[in-house]
Design a protein around this motif. Sequence first.
Motif, PDB file in Angstrom:
ATOM      1  N   LEU A 260       0.830  -1.208   0.000  1.00 27.01           N
ATOM      2  CA  LEU A 260       0.000   0.000   0.000  1.00 27.01           C
ATOM      3  C   LEU A 260       0.864   1.257   0.000  1.00 27.01           C
ATOM      4  CD1 LEU A 260      -2.871  -0.927   2.499  1.00 27.01           C
ATOM      5  CD2 LEU A 260      -2.852  -1.105   0.002  1.00 27.01           C
ATOM      6  N   ALA A 261       2.062   1.180   0.594  1.00 28.86           N
ATOM      7  CA  ALA A 261       2.960   2.335   0.635  1.00 28.86           C
ATOM      8  C   ALA A 261       3.513   2.681  -0.735  1.00 28.86           C
ATOM      9  CB  ALA A 261       4.111   2.072   1.606  1.00 28.86           C
ATOM     10  N   THR A 262       3.411   1.757  -1.710  1.00 31.59           N
ATOM     11  CA  THR A 262       3.835   2.089  -3.072  1.00 31.59           C
ATOM     12  C   THR A 262       2.881   3.080  -3.712  1.00 31.59           C
ATOM     13  OG1 THR A 262       2.628   0.203  -3.995  1.00 31.59           O
ATOM     14  CG2 THR A 262       4.923  -0.164  -3.348  1.00 31.59           C
ATOM     15  N   ASP A 263       1.698   3.248  -3.123  1.00 29.93           N
ATOM     16  CA  ASP A 263       0.773   4.304  -3.566  1.00 29.93           C
ATOM     17  C   ASP A 263       0.731   5.375  -2.478  1.00 29.93           C
ATOM     18  OD1 ASP A 263      -1.271   5.169  -5.618  1.00 29.93           O
ATOM     19  OD2 ASP A 263      -2.550   5.086  -3.844  1.00 29.93           O
ATOM     20  N   ARG A 264      -0.407   5.576  -1.838  1.00 32.34           N
ATOM     21  CA  ARG A 264      -0.511   6.599  -0.793  1.00 32.34           C
ATOM     22  C   ARG A 264      -0.263   6.044   0.599  1.00 32.34           C
ATOM     23  NH1 ARG A 264      -6.306   7.693  -2.646  1.00 32.34           N
ATOM     24  NH2 ARG A 264      -5.782   5.702  -3.635  1.00 32.34           N
ATOM     25  N   GLY A 265      -0.408   4.756   0.785  1.00 34.02           N
ATOM     26  CA  GLY A 265      -0.206   4.152   2.091  1.00 34.02           C
ATOM     27  C   GLY A 265      -1.514   3.662   2.693  1.00 34.02           C
ATOM     28  N   THR A 266      -1.460   3.308   3.954  1.00 37.63           N
ATOM     29  CA  THR A 266      -2.632   2.803   4.670  1.00 37.63           C
ATOM     30  C   THR A 266      -3.450   3.966   5.194  1.00 37.63           C
ATOM     31  OG1 THR A 266      -1.316   0.885   5.366  1.00 37.63           O
ATOM     32  CG2 THR A 266      -3.400   1.271   6.510  1.00 37.63           C
ATOM     33  N   GLY A 267      -4.731   3.991   4.851  1.00 37.94           N
ATOM     34  CA  GLY A 267      -5.596   5.084   5.267  1.00 37.94           C
ATOM     35  C   GLY A 267      -5.802   5.123   6.777  1.00 37.94           C
TER      36      GLY A 267
END
Length: 426
Positions: A260-267
């Motif tokens: 998920l950190a390869t995009d924005r991360g964990t919401g």
Amino acid sequence: MTSPSTQSPDTAAPAARAAADLEDERLLRGRGLSGAIGAFGHRVRSGDLGSLPVVIGLVIIWAAFGVTTHGDFFDAQNLVNLAVQCAGPGLIAVGIVLVLLLGEIDLSIGSVSGLSAAILGVGMVNHGWPFVPVLILSLAVGAAIGLLYGFLFTRFGVPSFVITLAGLLTFLGVQLALLNTSGSINLPADSFIVKFSLFDYLLPWQAYLLAVVGAGGLFLSDLFKNRRRLRAGLSGRSIAASAIKCAALLVLLLAVAYYLATDRGTGVSFVFLVLVVIVVNFFITRTRWGRSIYAVGGNVEAARRAGIRVNGVYLTVFMLCSMFAVLGGLVSAGNLTAVTLSAGTGDVNLNAIAAAVIGGTSLFGGRGSAWSALLGVVVVQSIANGLNLMNFAGDAPRFIVTGIVLLLAVIVDSLSRRSRQSHGAA
């Protein structure tokens, strides 16, 4: 659904659970890891499936969407969006799980969540109130609504279905009255609730730290539980099995956090949902109040004769259900960055109830956990997300697929209940 003076149909459930526990003791005693595997297999055969069906179903659904969307479903950006979309409905589903554990229902959760969104929009935008007073007011309104439901249910014996159906209509009307002059209210993009629901994400190191804390906390919980069993003269659980389980969980959480950190991360909103589930699950499994919920849901008359304050249990659960609906409504409004006349309407009620049931909470009361809300909402939101990626426009495909999955979940619940009853009778 049961009323305060009626008995739950699942009267054989306590005997079945006792028989399963005795058999687990026989399998576990002196056999370590193999004993733990044998006990798990026995519980599955006796109908105590736990979260196994929904986990298998989720794997099948994700695999199917992964193939049909040519891998787009597993894109990091899509999974980040999916996690954020789960937060609002998941919070509402947590409240529904509590009510279903009593063998009751709340049909007004959508209207209550929409009313909280209306209070948010009118208070913050039209009157310039800070978020904290709006949050306190919304939670107070939710608590008052739940208290009213509990009073009508325990004092007059009105079925929860009827009470909350009346609440659905009443509070939908209040919501429309609040928003009548403005219709739609756009929330400021820099407001706390919008940033919390939509724009706040954990840094990679924060997600990794939470993964370590989560897996480590589970291992410590197993150790303390094992120590209590030994003090009570019961056989100890396998430490090796617990270590393997927690290590696998740690690897999974770290992998998810990394991806998920390869995009924005964990919401942050999704993390909040998980924390709420952990806290609620602790209270319903480790406290007297929580055990009382299961007792009342399993057999209300037996619970009353055992000295449990049944009316107090009903009051607190209905209050919490409405308050979780408030939290879900606020987070959903922040996710949409707007409050509209349709907030809380449509399929909000059905999705929350479906999520709780699909996640493994029994409609017959007395069986389920807070984790049911999390697992169920991931299933429901995954269906909607996957169908959107497949370019199935409109609500028709989503309703059809969700309905089929819900029916399958209820069938599994009925079959496992029948199996538990037969084992208890034996």
